[in-house]
Design a protein around this motif. Structure first.
Motif, PDB file in Angstrom:
ATOM      1  N   VAL A  23      45.043  35.080  38.946  1.00 41.01           N
ATOM      2  CA  VAL A  23      43.928  35.942  39.335  1.00 41.01           C
ATOM      3  C   VAL A  23      44.344  36.769  40.550  1.00 41.01           C
ATOM      4  O   VAL A  23      45.044  36.263  41.432  1.00 41.01           O
ATOM      5  N   THR A  24      43.932  38.008  40.568  1.00 37.44           N
ATOM      6  CA  THR A  24      44.175  38.839  41.744  1.00 37.44           C
ATOM      7  C   THR A  24      42.855  39.121  42.433  1.00 37.44           C
ATOM      8  O   THR A  24      41.895  39.549  41.807  1.00 37.44           O
ATOM      9  N   LEU A  25      42.841  38.844  43.716  1.00 36.50           N
ATOM     10  CA  LEU A  25      41.627  39.061  44.499  1.00 36.50           C
ATOM     11  C   LEU A  25      41.815  40.296  45.361  1.00 36.50           C
ATOM     12  O   LEU A  25      42.824  40.449  46.036  1.00 36.50           O
ATOM     13  N   ARG A  31      32.171  47.765  51.934  1.00 34.99           N
ATOM     14  CA  ARG A  31      31.059  47.505  51.017  1.00 34.99           C
ATOM     15  C   ARG A  31      30.760  46.022  50.871  1.00 34.99           C
ATOM     16  O   ARG A  31      29.940  45.626  50.052  1.00 34.99           O
ATOM     17  N   SER A  32      31.468  45.201  51.617  1.00 34.40           N
ATOM     18  CA  SER A  32      31.284  43.745  51.538  1.00 34.40           C
ATOM     19  C   SER A  32      31.392  43.263  50.094  1.00 34.40           C
ATOM     20  O   SER A  32      30.555  42.537  49.601  1.00 34.40           O
ATOM     21  N   LEU A  33      32.425  43.703  49.430  1.00 34.06           N
ATOM     22  CA  LEU A  33      32.619  43.362  48.027  1.00 34.06           C
ATOM     23  C   LEU A  33      33.963  42.669  47.817  1.00 34.06           C
ATOM     24  O   LEU A  33      34.969  43.060  48.405  1.00 34.06           O
ATOM     25  N   VAL A  34      33.915  41.639  46.983  1.00 32.71           N
ATOM     26  CA  VAL A  34      35.134  40.934  46.608  1.00 32.71           C
ATOM     27  C   VAL A  34      35.257  41.017  45.095  1.00 32.71           C
ATOM     28  O   VAL A  34      34.285  40.818  44.377  1.00 32.71           O
ATOM     29  N   TRP A  35      36.435  41.340  44.622  1.00 38.07           N
ATOM     30  CA  TRP A  35      36.655  41.410  43.171  1.00 38.07           C
ATOM     31  C   TRP A  35      37.692  40.384  42.738  1.00 38.07           C
ATOM     32  O   TRP A  35      38.700  40.181  43.414  1.00 38.07           O
ATOM     33  N   LEU A  36      37.428  39.808  41.584  1.00 40.49           N
ATOM     34  CA  LEU A  36      38.417  38.957  40.936  1.00 40.49           C
ATOM     35  C   LEU A  36      38.842  39.655  39.656  1.00 40.49           C
ATOM     36  O   LEU A  36      38.014  40.019  38.828  1.00 40.49           O
ATOM     37  N   ASP A  37      40.133  39.844  39.516  1.00 38.52           N
ATOM     38  CA  ASP A  37      40.666  40.487  38.311  1.00 38.52           C
ATOM     39  C   ASP A  37      41.769  39.623  37.727  1.00 38.52           C
ATOM     40  O   ASP A  37      42.318  38.769  38.398  1.00 38.52           O
ATOM     41  N   ASP A  38      42.105  39.901  36.478  1.00 40.37           N
ATOM     42  CA  ASP A  38      43.285  39.274  35.906  1.00 40.37           C
ATOM     43  C   ASP A  38      44.472  39.672  36.767  1.00 40.37           C
ATOM     44  O   ASP A  38      44.483  40.752  37.343  1.00 40.37           O
ATOM     45  N   CYS A  51      45.427  31.065  42.103  1.00 38.54           N
ATOM     46  CA  CYS A  51      45.450  30.297  40.871  1.00 38.54           C
ATOM     47  C   CYS A  51      44.019  30.189  40.340  1.00 38.54           C
ATOM     48  O   CYS A  51      43.063  30.544  41.036  1.00 38.54           O
ATOM     49  N   GLU A  52      43.895  29.683  39.134  1.00 39.85           N
ATOM     50  CA  GLU A  52      42.591  29.553  38.485  1.00 39.85           C
ATOM     51  C   GLU A  52      41.616  28.718  39.324  1.00 39.85           C
ATOM     52  O   GLU A  52      40.451  29.074  39.499  1.00 39.85           O
ATOM     53  N   GLN A  53      42.126  27.616  39.838  1.00 45.52           N
ATOM     54  CA  GLN A  53      41.250  26.716  40.603  1.00 45.52           C
ATOM     55  C   GLN A  53      40.730  27.345  41.884  1.00 45.52           C
ATOM     56  O   GLN A  53      39.552  27.267  42.192  1.00 45.52           O
ATOM     57  N   HIS A  54      41.632  27.979  42.614  1.00 47.38           N
ATOM     58  CA  HIS A  54      41.199  28.573  43.865  1.00 47.38           C
ATOM     59  C   HIS A  54      40.284  29.770  43.628  1.00 47.38           C
ATOM     60  O   HIS A  54      39.366  30.006  44.398  1.00 47.38           O
ATOM     61  N   ALA A  55      40.532  30.494  42.564  1.00 49.83           N
ATOM     62  CA  ALA A  55      39.656  31.613  42.227  1.00 49.83           C
ATOM     63  C   ALA A  55      38.269  31.091  41.877  1.00 49.83           C
ATOM     64  O   ALA A  55      37.257  31.647  42.281  1.00 49.83           O
ATOM     65  N   GLY A  56      38.240  29.983  41.147  1.00 53.18           N
ATOM     66  CA  GLY A  56      36.972  29.397  40.746  1.00 53.18           C
ATOM     67  C   GLY A  56      36.181  28.841  41.912  1.00 53.18           C
ATOM     68  O   GLY A  56      34.963  28.808  41.896  1.00 53.18           O
ATOM     69  N   ARG A  57      36.897  28.393  42.907  1.00 53.27           N
ATOM     70  CA  ARG A  57      36.252  27.779  44.067  1.00 53.27           C
ATOM     71  C   ARG A  57      35.882  28.796  45.127  1.00 53.27           C
ATOM     72  O   ARG A  57      35.248  28.465  46.124  1.00 53.27           O
ATOM     73  N   LEU A  58      36.336  30.010  44.920  1.00 53.71           N
ATOM     74  CA  LEU A  58      36.145  31.022  45.948  1.00 53.71           C
ATOM     75  C   LEU A  58      34.670  31.287  46.254  1.00 53.71           C
ATOM     76  O   LEU A  58      33.871  31.486  45.359  1.00 53.71           O
ATOM     77  N   LYS A  59      34.380  31.268  47.526  1.00 50.38           N
ATOM     78  CA  LYS A  59      33.024  31.630  47.949  1.00 50.38           C
ATOM     79  C   LYS A  59      33.149  32.766  48.947  1.00 50.38           C
ATOM     80  O   LYS A  59      33.759  32.610  49.992  1.00 50.38           O
ATOM     81  N   PRO A  60      32.580  33.903  48.624  1.00 55.94           N
ATOM     82  CA  PRO A  60      32.672  35.027  49.551  1.00 55.94           C
ATOM     83  C   PRO A  60      31.875  34.738  50.822  1.00 55.94           C
ATOM     84  O   PRO A  60      30.941  33.944  50.790  1.00 55.94           O
ATOM     85  N   PRO A  61      32.241  35.374  51.921  1.00 54.91           N
ATOM     86  CA  PRO A  61      31.484  35.186  53.164  1.00 54.91           C
ATOM     87  C   PRO A  61      30.031  35.592  52.955  1.00 54.91           C
ATOM     88  O   PRO A  61      29.726  36.394  52.065  1.00 54.91           O
ATOM     89  N   GLY A  63      26.672  37.397  52.857  1.00 52.82           N
ATOM     90  CA  GLY A  63      26.407  38.821  52.886  1.00 52.82           C
ATOM     91  C   GLY A  63      27.349  39.611  51.988  1.00 52.82           C
ATOM     92  O   GLY A  63      27.162  40.796  51.763  1.00 52.82           O
ATOM     93  N   TRP A  64      28.382  38.921  51.461  1.00 58.67           N
ATOM     94  CA  TRP A  64      29.332  39.583  50.576  1.00 58.67           C
ATOM     95  C   TRP A  64      28.962  39.307  49.130  1.00 58.67           C
ATOM     96  O   TRP A  64      28.313  38.319  48.816  1.00 58.67           O
ATOM     97  N   HIS A  65      29.378  40.194  48.262  1.00 56.79           N
ATOM     98  CA  HIS A  65      29.132  40.027  46.836  1.00 56.79           C
ATOM     99  C   HIS A  65      30.452  39.818  46.114  1.00 56.79           C
ATOM    100  O   HIS A  65      31.435  40.485  46.400  1.00 56.79           O
ATOM    101  N   LEU A  66      30.415  38.894  45.196  1.00 57.78           N
ATOM    102  CA  LEU A  66      31.603  38.595  44.411  1.00 57.78           C
ATOM    103  C   LEU A  66      31.413  39.140  43.007  1.00 57.78           C
ATOM    104  O   LEU A  66      30.422  38.859  42.342  1.00 57.78           O
ATOM    105  N   GLU A  67      32.363  39.926  42.559  1.00 62.24           N
ATOM    106  CA  GLU A  67      32.289  40.489  41.219  1.00 62.24           C
ATOM    107  C   GLU A  67      33.502  40.025  40.425  1.00 62.24           C
ATOM    108  O   GLU A  67      34.630  40.319  40.793  1.00 62.24           O
ATOM    109  N   ASP A  68      33.227  39.290  39.371  1.00 61.50           N
ATOM    110  CA  ASP A  68      34.305  38.767  38.541  1.00 61.50           C
ATOM    111  C   ASP A  68      34.558  39.750  37.397  1.00 61.50           C
ATOM    112  O   ASP A  68      33.749  39.873  36.488  1.00 61.50           O
TER     113      ASP A  68
END
Ligand code: ZN
Length: 83
Positions: A23-25, A31-38, A51-61, A63-68
């Motif tokens: 996964v690439t973060l 914009r307080s945005l986090v993206w997860l991409d292949d 890795c898959e596990q760390h991407a899955g466990r990721l919690k954005p700070p 006020g931030w939004h996570l977009e998978d």
């Protein structure tokens, strides 16, 4: 002089993690945005490989939004579906 290009498997950038990155973060601070991409084909200095596990466990700070944006079909635990 011969230049050999190694296609090395990239590893998760989390300290102490030995798993292969899948996964690439990337993030955009303004914009307080986090993206997860292949995993990106080329290493980007502004991106983090995870890795898959760390991407899955990721919690954005807060006020931030996570977009998978991963295209991958999520693989569910077969045992859970069987019941
Ligand atoms: Zn990891």
């Amino acid at each position: 002089m011969v230049t050999t290009v190694f296609h090395m498997a990239r590893q998760c950038t989390r300290q102490g993690c030995v798993h292969r990155a899948s996964v690439t973060l990337t993030y955009q601070y303004a914009r307080s945005l986090v993206w997860l991409d292949d995993l990106s084909a080329e290493r980007d200095p502004h991106a983090y490989d995870l890795c898959e596990q760390h991407a899955g466990r990721l919690k954005p700070p807060s006020g931030w939004h996570l977009e998978d944006r991963r295209q991958r079909v999520h693989v569910y635990d077969a045992g859970r579906l069987a019941g």
